[in-house]
Design a protein around this motif. Structure first.
Motif, PDB file in Angstrom:
ATOM      1  N   GLN A   1       0.828  -1.210   0.000  1.00  0.00           N
ATOM      2  CA  GLN A   1       0.000   0.000   0.000  1.00  0.00           C
ATOM      3  C   GLN A   1       0.866   1.265   0.000  1.00  0.00           C
ATOM      4  N   ASP A   2       0.465   2.251  -0.800  1.00  0.00           N
ATOM      5  CA  ASP A   2       1.112   3.562  -0.751  1.00  0.00           C
ATOM      6  C   ASP A   2       0.638   4.279   0.514  1.00  0.00           C
ATOM      7  N   LEU A   3       1.508   4.370   1.516  1.00  0.00           N
ATOM      8  CA  LEU A   3       1.094   4.900   2.819  1.00  0.00           C
ATOM      9  C   LEU A   3       0.889   6.411   2.809  1.00  0.00           C
ATOM     10  N   ARG A   4       1.518   7.105   1.887  1.00  0.00           N
ATOM     11  CA  ARG A   4       1.275   8.550   1.805  1.00  0.00           C
ATOM     12  C   ARG A   4      -0.173   8.816   1.394  1.00  0.00           C
ATOM     13  N   GLU A   5      -0.624   8.148   0.358  1.00  0.00           N
ATOM     14  CA  GLU A   5      -2.004   8.311  -0.053  1.00  0.00           C
ATOM     15  C   GLU A   5      -2.949   7.779   1.017  1.00  0.00           C
ATOM     16  N   HIS A   6      -2.577   6.657   1.626  1.00  0.00           N
ATOM     17  CA  HIS A   6      -3.412   6.047   2.659  1.00  0.00           C
ATOM     18  C   HIS A   6      -3.613   7.011   3.833  1.00  0.00           C
TER      19      HIS A   6
ATOM     20  N   ALA B   1      -3.524  10.255   3.772  1.00  0.00           N
ATOM     21  CA  ALA B   1      -4.407  11.340   3.343  1.00  0.00           C
ATOM     22  C   ALA B   1      -5.865  10.886   3.327  1.00  0.00           C
ATOM     23  N   LEU B   2      -6.102   9.646   2.885  1.00  0.00           N
ATOM     24  CA  LEU B   2      -7.468   9.116   2.862  1.00  0.00           C
ATOM     25  C   LEU B   2      -8.008   8.924   4.271  1.00  0.00           C
ATOM     26  N   LEU B   3      -7.137   8.450   5.178  1.00  0.00           N
ATOM     27  CA  LEU B   3      -7.555   8.313   6.577  1.00  0.00           C
ATOM     28  C   LEU B   3      -7.947   9.670   7.161  1.00  0.00           C
TER      29      LEU B   3
ATOM     30  N   PRO C   1     -14.199   6.710   2.603  1.00  0.00           N
ATOM     31  CA  PRO C   1     -14.686   5.339   2.798  1.00  0.00           C
ATOM     32  C   PRO C   1     -13.924   4.289   2.004  1.00  0.00           C
ATOM     33  N   ARG C   2     -13.144   4.720   1.017  1.00  0.00           N
ATOM     34  CA  ARG C   2     -12.383   3.761   0.230  1.00  0.00           C
ATOM     35  C   ARG C   2     -11.286   3.078   1.052  1.00  0.00           C
ATOM     36  N   VAL C   3     -10.914   3.671   2.186  1.00  0.00           N
ATOM     37  CA  VAL C   3      -9.965   3.008   3.083  1.00  0.00           C
ATOM     38  C   VAL C   3     -10.522   1.663   3.525  1.00  0.00           C
ATOM     39  N   SER C   4     -11.794   1.656   3.895  1.00  0.00           N
ATOM     40  CA  SER C   4     -12.413   0.435   4.402  1.00  0.00           C
ATOM     41  C   SER C   4     -12.757  -0.554   3.298  1.00  0.00           C
TER      42      SER C   4
END
Length: 258
Positions: free
Chosen positions: A60-65, A67-69, A74-77
């Motif tokens: 997983q790209d944690l930088r984008e992750h 930002a989404l968090l 909802p795409r995180v889940s």
């Protein structure tokens, strides 16, 4: 994402080298689409999955992750269900062999992709780590199911709980990969292996894949029943009849995937 076709071999290359081929939402969509197209294309008889540069896939790209968090997106889940599960099921359910050509860093979901492939060849610079616990997550991408079946439950537990990082030789000794070659030879070895598979009895390979995955989570009686169904289907196939005739004539068979 880069997808190329050489004869009957489709090569799918994750192409974000500056980010270790880490997976953004856009990259996930592209990768899943390429996997699904390869699975559906009857002209493709074997698939290579690899990465550009010094990584196979860092997960997983944690930088984008992050930002989404922060945005409560909802795409995180849903990403585990919509992408990771779908991608792993596409690889394992594909009715053709898939070869992981592991060219460097392999972490998180990247480890899951490698485990899901039918054969794995690694370059000497390849490294393997689960990485999930390091960011306070459980395993996904099929790692909890696939990794123990390759390396044993004890080694899988150590990798997942302690965050162990294995080099290519450790991965080979543990059974995680099937071969290790010099980095300079990796692409050629992957191509050679995939070409050999593409020239083989791909319908039989499809049933072999299905039989192995079925047997991994069932009892002996059910596995025997599945084998019976597989052989029944293959007995009626052209490849089997031609291969038997070639054997009796002491000739090399030509397989058509039928």
């Amino acid at each position: 994402m880069v997808a190329t076709t050489d004869g009957a071999v489709r090569t799918i290359r994750i192409d974000r080298p500056r980010a270790g081929n880490a997976l953004t939402l856009a990259t996930k969509d592209l990768l899943l689409g390429e996997l699904q197209r390869a699975a559906a294309d009857p002209a493709v008889r074997a698939v290579v999955l690899t990465g550009t540069g010094r990584a196979f896939c860092a997960g997983q790209d944690l930088r984008e992750h992050a930002a989404l968090l922060a945005a409560g997106d909802p795409r995180v889940s849903s990403t585990v269900r919509d992408f990771y599960n779908a991608a792993i099921l596409t690889i394992t359910g594909m009715r053709k062999p898939v070869v992981a050509v592991v060219n460097g860093v392999t972490a998180g979901a990247g480890l899951g992709f490698a485990c899901a492939c039918d054969l794995r060849v690694a370059g000497r610079s390849a490294t393997f780590t689960a990485a999930f616990a390091g960011v306070a997550l459980a395993a996904d991408s099929g790692v909890s199911f696939l990794l123990p079946r390759l390396v044993g439950s004890g080694r899988a537990s150590r990798m997942l709980l302690l965050g162990e990082r294995w080099d290519a030789d450790q991965a080979l000794a543990a059974g995680l990969v099937d071969a290790v070659v010099d980095d300079a030879d990796l692409a050629d070895e992957g191509r050679r292996l995939a070409t050999r598979l593409a020239e083989g009895p791909t319908e039989a390979f499809a049933w072999i894949k299905a039989s192995l995955h079925h047997a991994a989570s069932t009892d002996l009686a059910s596995a025997l029943s599945f084998e019976e169904a597989a052989q029944g289907a293959l007995f009626r196939g052209e490849d089997h009849r031609d291969a038997v005739a070639a054997f009796l004539a002491k000739q090399r068979p030509t397989y058509r995937g039928r």
